[in-house]
Design an enzyme around this catalytic site. Sequence first.
Site, PDB file in Angstrom:
ATOM      1  N   GLU A  51       5.343   0.570   2.284  1.00 12.41           N
ATOM      2  CA  GLU A  51       3.866   0.758   2.560  1.00 12.41           C
ATOM      3  C   GLU A  51       3.520   1.559   4.244  1.00 12.41           C
ATOM      4  O   GLU A  51       3.040   2.232   4.193  1.00 12.41           O
ATOM      5  CB  GLU A  51       2.833  -0.443   2.695  1.00 12.41           C
ATOM      6  CG  GLU A  51       2.684  -1.035   2.006  1.00 12.41           C
ATOM      7  CD  GLU A  51       3.843  -2.117   1.034  1.00 12.41           C
ATOM      8  OE1 GLU A  51       3.757  -2.855  -0.366  1.00 12.41           O
ATOM      9  OE2 GLU A  51       4.486  -2.218   1.765  1.00 12.41           O
ATOM     10  N   PHE A 113      -2.255 -17.023  -1.749  1.00 11.76           N
ATOM     11  CA  PHE A 113      -1.261 -16.531  -1.522  1.00 11.76           C
ATOM     12  C   PHE A 113      -1.760 -14.573  -0.716  1.00 11.76           C
ATOM     13  O   PHE A 113      -2.617 -13.874  -1.492  1.00 11.76           O
ATOM     14  CB  PHE A 113      -0.659 -16.162  -2.736  1.00 11.76           C
ATOM     15  CG  PHE A 113       0.262 -15.465  -3.554  1.00 11.76           C
ATOM     16  CD1 PHE A 113       1.712 -15.994  -2.570  1.00 11.76           C
ATOM     17  CD2 PHE A 113      -0.128 -14.324  -4.124  1.00 11.76           C
ATOM     18  CE1 PHE A 113       2.612 -14.519  -3.633  1.00 11.76           C
ATOM     19  CE2 PHE A 113       1.079 -13.351  -4.145  1.00 11.76           C
ATOM     20  CZ  PHE A 113       2.348 -13.560  -3.914  1.00 11.76           C
ATOM     21  N   GLN A 114      -0.837 -14.149  -0.393  1.00 13.78           N
ATOM     22  CA  GLN A 114      -0.230 -13.129   0.487  1.00 13.78           C
ATOM     23  C   GLN A 114      -1.676 -12.313   1.343  1.00 13.78           C
ATOM     24  O   GLN A 114      -2.788 -11.814   0.923  1.00 13.78           O
ATOM     25  CB  GLN A 114      -0.655 -11.959  -1.137  1.00 13.78           C
ATOM     26  CG  GLN A 114       1.038 -11.724  -1.352  1.00 13.78           C
ATOM     27  CD  GLN A 114       1.562 -10.600  -2.240  1.00 13.78           C
ATOM     28  OE1 GLN A 114       0.590  -9.951  -3.016  1.00 13.78           O
ATOM     29  NE2 GLN A 114       2.190 -10.231  -1.869  1.00 13.78           N
ATOM     30  N   LYS A 163     -11.004  -8.758  -3.736  1.00 13.89           N
ATOM     31  CA  LYS A 163     -11.010  -8.137  -4.680  1.00 13.89           C
ATOM     32  C   LYS A 163     -12.048  -8.502  -5.191  1.00 13.89           C
ATOM     33  O   LYS A 163     -12.196  -7.827  -6.155  1.00 13.89           O
ATOM     34  CB  LYS A 163      -9.737  -9.692  -5.431  1.00 13.89           C
ATOM     35  CG  LYS A 163      -9.136  -9.046  -6.459  1.00 13.89           C
ATOM     36  CD  LYS A 163      -8.348  -9.863  -7.720  1.00 13.89           C
ATOM     37  CE  LYS A 163      -7.947  -9.539  -8.681  1.00 13.89           C
ATOM     38  NZ  LYS A 163      -7.172 -10.708  -9.207  1.00 13.89           N
ATOM     39  N   MET A 481      19.120   9.184  21.610  1.00 13.70           N
ATOM     40  CA  MET A 481      18.619   9.713  22.994  1.00 13.70           C
ATOM     41  C   MET A 481      19.023   7.961  23.259  1.00 13.70           C
ATOM     42  O   MET A 481      19.476   8.004  24.740  1.00 13.70           O
ATOM     43  CB  MET A 481      17.316   9.805  22.506  1.00 13.70           C
ATOM     44  CG  MET A 481      16.609   9.609  23.874  1.00 13.70           C
ATOM     45  SD  MET A 481      16.957  11.337  24.976  1.00 13.70           S
ATOM     46  CE  MET A 481      16.725  12.373  23.814  1.00 13.70           C
TER      47      MET A 481
END
Length: 575
Positions: A51, A113-114, A163, A481
């Site tokens: 993602e 959940f999530q 949802k 760097m």
Amino acid sequence: MSNLISGAKMLLECLVREGVDCVFGYPGGVTLPLYDAMYDHPIRHVLVRHEENAAFAAEGYARATGRVGVCCATSGPGATNLITGLVDALMDSIPVVALTGQVSSKLIGSDAFQEADTFGITRSCTKHNFMVKNLAELPQVIHEAFYIAASGRPGPVLVDVPKDVFQGQAHYAPVNAIHLPGYKVYTEGHSGQIRRAATTMWEAERPLIYAGGGIVLGKAAPELRELVELTNFPAVCTLMGLGSLPGDHPNFISMPGMHGSYASNMAMTHTDLLIALGVRFDDRVTGRLAAFAPHARVIHVDIDPAEIGKNRAPDIPIVGDIKRVLTKLNKIVAELKPAAAGRNAAARQAWQEQVRAWKEEHPLTPAISTTEIKPQHLVSEIDRLSNGQAIVTSDVGQHQMWAAQFIRFSEPNLWINSGGLGAMGFGLPAAIGAQFARPDKLVFSLVGDGGFQMSIPELATIANYGLPVKIVVMNNGYLGMVRQWQELFYNNRLCAVELDCFPDAELLARAYGFKGRTIDKPAELAPALEEAVKEPGPYLLNVKVAPYENVYPMVPAGGAIHEMVLAPPQPVAVA
């Protein structure tokens, strides 16, 4: 539309009306209704492999086109994985709309959940964010998100959709107006201040135009060039502004700042009038602020009033859209030119000659060796092959600075890098977004061996869609760097910077179904890059460069920009 449709289909209809043709994302449980609606929808969904890279790809799309990029993630870990990309877009003012799923409304706050507080988490890393509470407000929210992302100073906007909102059914009515009474965008610029700026410009003896990313974002490159050629003033472009003025333009000096050229930094130090256009006077340009442009009056044009006076107080502040302001400014500058251009003309001519002398005194010259590939040689070869026309993406680090120093961009939207945030792993997914946005363009993804290994999974995305991205790894075996700073400022105590294990490029590319190779000899460089460019599909070129090369010039932390280290310290001969 008179029939009932789902919230998911309604959202897609809104995207169509916003001109969206491509969404970068990764599906999950609560976004399944949206993905079900996408199944037979004309908007293209690009499946990335992480993602974070969806956000970076959306940025690459936006930076290459100037349009809003769109990314999508599910709730919980999907949404939180977008955070780095959103911060990057916020720092560099990139218009992105991020769509995230959320657990059903009745479960919010139950540690479902999530579930994650995406709205709260993203409050500080977006220009604005929304939590859609019901289906009735979804269309308005989506169109407001696009308006906010693209208007004024651009930036990322997140829309969190439960949802049950995706699943709900309602009649869709097109949104015909945006009404945001608390959101003000200043566009025109104060006419009196613009005229004052034009007058002041002709009074200056050592004027300098300082152009930044706002020129690119504001699509004002033609107006910038007109101003430069009307006045014949020298100009510098910041890291984010490169390409605003063609790299081969006679008035273009180069990039200023920590790794800017000697001529640019000396011009910034000695100018008596700094014409700052779409810049934010960030620390990587100014160095020690108290010593920055000490003799200069400042004209500062920016669309964001918060930037005016934030780091350097201007003498002539102008808040407005850079394209509109420059259009008005150029008209007045041209009107005043016949009568005013002769004033201090000799001093300005001497100033031009001084700038040219600084460029000749310490030029940016690509180092070339017969025994090892110098990083500067690599980027100069990319410059030769791109001829100012290719898109080049990068992560952050030495390769980014060498690219900025040596690649000449003929127009804006070709140089795509992580500027303000400095995110490793940015270059490859940004190239994916840029290639989808501009399939007609040659796209180089110039990445370090550290940043590349953060984004290797996206080789699958490149292979899956057959994107002809030319991936060039500047491989010095170090986090370059960081190693440079440890060498110069921490007594060469190199800690946790060696990248001892790197995959075989040919085998890695072959595993994904395309070509790749590794080179380490200077004579191989040009033919290998030419081979990569001729290949119709993707190509992975691993270039082993000199491991201890440092980026110069360099302004040490806390130093003034004229206090440059121009080359490696030379050993003292012992009698």
